[in-house]
Design an enzyme around this catalytic site. Sequence first.
Site, short mmCIF file in Angstrom:
data_model
loop_
_atom_site.label_atom_id
_atom_site.label_comp_id
_atom_site.label_asym_id
_atom_site.label_seq_id
_atom_site.Cartn_x
_atom_site.Cartn_y
_atom_site.Cartn_z
CG HIS A 88 -3.66 3.58 -0.75
ND1 HIS A 88 -2.82 4.61 -1.10
CD2 HIS A 88 -3.25 2.50 -1.45
CE1 HIS A 88 -1.93 4.17 -1.98
NE2 HIS A 88 -2.17 2.89 -2.21
CG ASP A 120 7.98 2.96 -0.32
OD1 ASP A 120 8.03 1.76 -0.65
OD2 ASP A 120 7.36 3.81 -0.97
NE ARG A 175 9.11 -3.18 -4.79
CZ ARG A 175 7.90 -2.71 -4.46
NH1 ARG A 175 7.79 -1.69 -3.61
NH2 ARG A 175 6.82 -3.24 -4.97
CB SER A 230 5.77 -0.42 -1.00
OG SER A 230 5.63 0.80 -1.65
CE LYS A 242 4.10 4.22 -0.27
NZ LYS A 242 4.46 4.16 -1.66
#
Length: 432
Positions: free
Chosen positions: A82, A161, A168, A183, A187
């Site tokens: 990621h 999320d 947010r 967050s 995921k």
Amino acid sequence: MKAYDIILKKRNGEALTDEEIRFFVKGIVDGSIPDYQATAFLMAVYFRGMTDEETVTLTDAMMRSGDTVDLSRFGKLSVDKHSTGGVGDKTSLIVAPIVGSLGLKLAKMSGRGLGHTGGTVDKLESIPGYRTDLPADEFLSQVEKTNIAVIGQTGNMVPADKILYALRDVTATVDSIPLITSSIMSKKLAAGAHTIVLDVKTGSGAFMKTPQDARVLAEKMVTIGKACGRKMAALITDMDTPLGSNIGNALEVKEAVEVLRGKKNDLYEVSLALASNIAALALELPLEEAKRRCEDAVKSGKAFLKMKEWIASQGGDETYLDDLSKFPVAKYAYEIRAKRDGYITHMDAEKLGLLCVELGAGRRKKGDAIDFVAGLILNAKTGDRVKTGELLATAYSSIPSLDAVLDDAYEKAVLISDDKPTAKPLIYDVIF
Ligand code: URA
């Protein structure tokens, strides 16, 4: 239990219990806790922070708020990566085939472009026929068969999320370490991989502007991932300058192919470091041995063959990868030339990313169409010496008469001066 009492407790700086955090997340998702209480909670967390134990619970509760992917059939071979987002960051297109060619299983859900940053799903969709919407059974059987599948985020994964991120975004509570950590990690954990390697970007084009902030986030995400039973590493890498020379969807696919065919640049270095760390953790190899195998996968052409196999089995026309001239070219090409002699002392990656959005390579608002052929090719990057009149970049777009706008935007993003800048690291550190 009452939402009010939980907000009050956090507002007063106390640590919340496991039950309180799970109650809150459940209430947000089932609608029993309204948005105004959810945002008060977010602001309290923003100012008061969370302990590691609270962040683990928040991440776990968010992860369990919707569907999760079961990759247990692949055992310790399932891997994921990621990136916190960048400009010209096409490392997934290179890392996936390298680790896939080593027998690792990458079942990846990627995002679309967001603001000035690009998204892997948009890049892949620039290959004619490529399907980013495989149903769950096809997704897993493709991983079984070819070792790689990359699709868009599907259905009902981590609904907590989706709700919290939207709140947010409009309440100035995005840049909070426990909220970013929960967050991103909720995921990643929901996507099921045993080994997760994170690329935490730092610099002008990144979310975390300084290496110090990037380190805090990287350490927190690694701690939380490990506490949830995954093998973790995080690389802190430069995003002060765009990665590689191509920015824009089809242009980035082309550069990824060039790297898999032997082009050596900063993009190759970061991709190799990510792939090596994934391989070292998942195959339990010393890092040097993992790196040697990754380098060999590129040199031998095995990684490029794996990319073609992956793209073809997901419906994409792999002949485009063999012959990059098959990709359509933008109607207009604009050359940007140096107005003075000197060194490129600074490139603002965010501004260059936004310039690409103006060219059509990204979305101004959700749902906008993307022009796959639009983008920038950089001929010179930070640290390079340039001469008046030299070609610095070529911008591609389907929009006519952009010369003046482009010159101005490029000049605002790139600083040329007399002094050679001190070189910055490409990879700052690796956190385990
Ligand atoms: N990316 C995410 O998915 N979540 C954040 O909070 C920040 C970046």
